[in-house]
Write a protein that holds these residues in place. Structure first.
Motif, mmCIF file in Angstrom:
data_model
loop_
_atom_site.group_PDB
_atom_site.id
_atom_site.type_symbol
_atom_site.label_atom_id
_atom_site.label_comp_id
_atom_site.label_asym_id
_atom_site.label_seq_id
_atom_site.Cartn_x
_atom_site.Cartn_y
_atom_site.Cartn_z
ATOM 1 N N PHE A 157 0.947 -1.044 0.059
ATOM 2 C CA PHE A 157 -0.103 0.166 0.014
ATOM 3 C C PHE A 157 0.874 1.352 -0.139
ATOM 4 C CE2 PHE A 157 -2.713 3.158 2.522
ATOM 5 C CZ PHE A 157 -3.370 3.396 1.545
ATOM 6 N N ASP A 158 1.064 1.940 -1.115
ATOM 7 C CA ASP A 158 2.136 2.832 -1.347
ATOM 8 C C ASP A 158 1.286 4.025 -1.708
ATOM 9 O OD1 ASP A 158 4.311 4.435 -1.908
ATOM 10 O OD2 ASP A 158 5.195 3.072 -3.562
ATOM 11 N N GLU A 159 1.370 5.067 -0.732
ATOM 12 C CA GLU A 159 0.845 6.534 -0.968
ATOM 13 C C GLU A 159 2.050 7.504 -0.984
ATOM 14 O OE1 GLU A 159 -3.488 6.809 0.382
ATOM 15 O OE2 GLU A 159 -2.496 6.604 1.867
ATOM 16 N N THR A 160 3.346 7.277 -0.976
ATOM 17 C CA THR A 160 4.313 8.272 -0.498
ATOM 18 C C THR A 160 5.423 8.233 -1.765
ATOM 19 O OG1 THR A 160 5.398 6.823 0.785
ATOM 20 C CG2 THR A 160 3.990 8.030 1.794
ATOM 21 N N SER A 161 5.609 7.029 -2.786
ATOM 22 C CA SER A 161 6.667 7.178 -3.669
ATOM 23 C C SER A 161 6.477 8.270 -4.539
ATOM 24 C CB SER A 161 6.702 5.842 -4.263
ATOM 25 O OG SER A 161 7.122 4.772 -3.465
ATOM 26 N N ALA A 162 5.424 8.383 -5.091
ATOM 27 C CA ALA A 162 5.297 9.537 -6.092
ATOM 28 C C ALA A 162 5.509 10.957 -5.200
ATOM 29 C CB ALA A 162 3.934 9.497 -6.620
ATOM 30 N N LEU A 163 5.115 11.044 -4.202
ATOM 31 C CA LEU A 163 5.541 12.387 -3.362
ATOM 32 C C LEU A 163 7.144 12.562 -3.202
ATOM 33 C CD1 LEU A 163 2.470 12.245 -0.940
ATOM 34 C CD2 LEU A 163 2.471 13.432 -3.032
ATOM 35 N N LEU A 164 7.593 11.572 -2.846
ATOM 36 C CA LEU A 164 8.844 11.446 -2.494
ATOM 37 C C LEU A 164 9.715 11.378 -3.779
ATOM 38 C CD1 LEU A 164 9.186 8.156 -0.207
ATOM 39 C CD2 LEU A 164 9.800 10.577 0.374
ATOM 40 N N LYS A 165 9.330 11.091 -5.030
ATOM 41 C CA LYS A 165 9.999 11.416 -6.260
ATOM 42 C C LYS A 165 9.854 12.972 -6.405
ATOM 43 C CE LYS A 165 12.120 10.070 -10.063
ATOM 44 N NZ LYS A 165 13.490 9.587 -9.581
ATOM 45 N N ALA A 166 8.885 13.437 -6.289
ATOM 46 C CA ALA A 166 8.564 14.747 -6.480
ATOM 47 C C ALA A 166 9.483 15.641 -5.658
ATOM 48 C CB ALA A 166 6.986 15.334 -6.611
ATOM 49 N N LYS A 167 9.527 15.252 -4.472
ATOM 50 C CA LYS A 167 10.227 16.201 -3.314
ATOM 51 C C LYS A 167 11.891 15.996 -3.491
ATOM 52 C CE LYS A 167 10.787 16.496 1.660
ATOM 53 N NZ LYS A 167 10.250 17.894 1.796
ATOM 54 N N GLU A 179 18.152 9.479 -6.657
ATOM 55 C CA GLU A 179 17.446 8.130 -7.205
ATOM 56 C C GLU A 179 16.454 7.508 -6.112
ATOM 57 O OE1 GLU A 179 18.879 3.606 -8.823
ATOM 58 O OE2 GLU A 179 20.255 4.974 -7.974
ATOM 59 N N LEU A 180 15.312 7.042 -6.703
ATOM 60 C CA LEU A 180 14.437 6.410 -5.744
ATOM 61 C C LEU A 180 14.183 4.955 -6.382
ATOM 62 C CD1 LEU A 180 12.202 6.580 -3.294
ATOM 63 C CD2 LEU A 180 10.828 7.355 -5.234
ATOM 64 N N ILE A 181 14.052 4.038 -5.094
ATOM 65 C CA ILE A 181 13.995 2.663 -5.088
ATOM 66 C C ILE A 181 12.883 2.475 -4.506
ATOM 67 C CG2 ILE A 181 14.993 0.108 -4.882
ATOM 68 C CD1 ILE A 181 17.632 1.304 -5.631
ATOM 69 N N VAL A 182 11.625 1.652 -5.024
ATOM 70 C CA VAL A 182 10.887 1.091 -4.165
ATOM 71 C C VAL A 182 10.635 -0.158 -4.156
ATOM 72 C CG1 VAL A 182 8.203 1.387 -3.979
ATOM 73 C CG2 VAL A 182 9.674 3.309 -5.034
ATOM 74 N N LEU A 183 10.536 -0.493 -2.897
ATOM 75 C CA LEU A 183 10.491 -2.231 -2.518
ATOM 76 C C LEU A 183 8.992 -2.261 -1.781
ATOM 77 C CD1 LEU A 183 14.165 -2.607 -1.181
ATOM 78 C CD2 LEU A 183 13.132 -2.802 -3.645
ATOM 79 N N ASP A 184 8.585 -3.592 -2.221
ATOM 80 C CA ASP A 184 7.219 -4.312 -1.569
ATOM 81 C C ASP A 184 7.761 -5.418 -0.963
ATOM 82 O OD1 ASP A 184 4.787 -5.244 -0.957
ATOM 83 O OD2 ASP A 184 4.111 -4.910 -2.922
ATOM 84 N N PHE A 185 7.675 -5.558 0.331
ATOM 85 C CA PHE A 185 7.798 -6.792 1.094
ATOM 86 C C PHE A 185 6.739 -7.713 1.396
ATOM 87 C CE2 PHE A 185 7.404 -3.948 4.723
ATOM 88 C CZ PHE A 185 6.372 -4.505 5.421
ATOM 89 N N TYR A 186 5.488 -7.337 0.742
ATOM 90 C CA TYR A 186 4.177 -7.781 1.204
ATOM 91 C C TYR A 186 4.306 -9.545 0.657
ATOM 92 C CZ TYR A 186 -0.652 -9.415 0.831
ATOM 93 O OH TYR A 186 -1.874 -10.047 0.880
#
Length: 206
Positions: free
Chosen positions: A50-60, A65-72
């Protein structure tokens, strides 16, 4: 007959109002509470599907470089709310599915690791410590780990009733951090209901 229904309805309304305050009115999603440093070359944002922050972090952090990981893991993390959220919110572009104890990143590579409202989904103590040991391995010596969570405390009990049992206490988090080789350099509260622990390899435990 009406009293139980009134109590349940009142509890639900309070929870919804608190959530509105936390996520929509407090500035939580402005991410002003996440420090920007000129040394932040690589950011790692880790979620449980459940990711609501990656797009916001990318903009900020435009220059990082932004790497997004999902451990679900559906066989281990069985919370119904996470399954519903995964259906409602598509993953951020190029999100990598990972095991929490085997992050596919080199040691000492990340300047900032963010685990926002997701680490509590790891219900097993040993698994959670193993996960944070991996964060410590990946983190650069001068890097930061941001862990943002609701706590099992009085404000969250008043807001979510028995739902607060899904969260962990502050002492549980501190024990997890110590066991994984990370220490709290700073602890902040954007609202009475959410705490952010900023961790490093050389800080002073609270």
């Amino acid at each position: 007959m009406y009293l139980p229904l009134t109590l349940v309805s009142g509890s639900i309304i309070i929870s919804l109002l608190v959530s509105l305050y936390i996520y929509d009115l407090s500035g939580f999603y402005n991410l002003d509470w996440v420090e920007q440093r000129h040394t932040d070359r690589l950011l790692v944002n880790i979620n449980a599907g459940f990711d609501e922050t990656s797009a916001l972090l990318k903009a900020k952090f435009r220059n990082s470089e932004l790497i997004v990981l999902d451990f679900y893991d559906p066989e281990v993390h069985t919370e119904v709310s996470i399954k519903r959220a995964r259906k409602s919110y598509p993953p951020f572009l190029n999100t990598k599915q990972v095991k929490g104890n085997e992050l596919p990143l080199p040691s000492n590579s990340a300047d900032k690791i963010l685990v926002i409202l997701s680490a509590h989904e790891i219900r097993d103590d040993a698994e959670r410590i193993s996960f944070f040991k991996e964060l410590a391995r990946v983190l650069k010596p001068a890097g930061q780990v941001y862990v943002t969570e609701h706590l099992r405390d009085i404000p969250n009990f008043l807001a979510y009733n028995i739902g607060f049992l899904h969260f962990y206490s502050r002492s549980t988090w501190l024990n997890t951090f110590r066991a994984s080789g990370l220490q709290v350099s700073k602890e902040t509260k954007l609202t009475p209901f959410i705490s952010t622990f900023i961790l490093d390899k050389h800080g002073s435990a609270s």
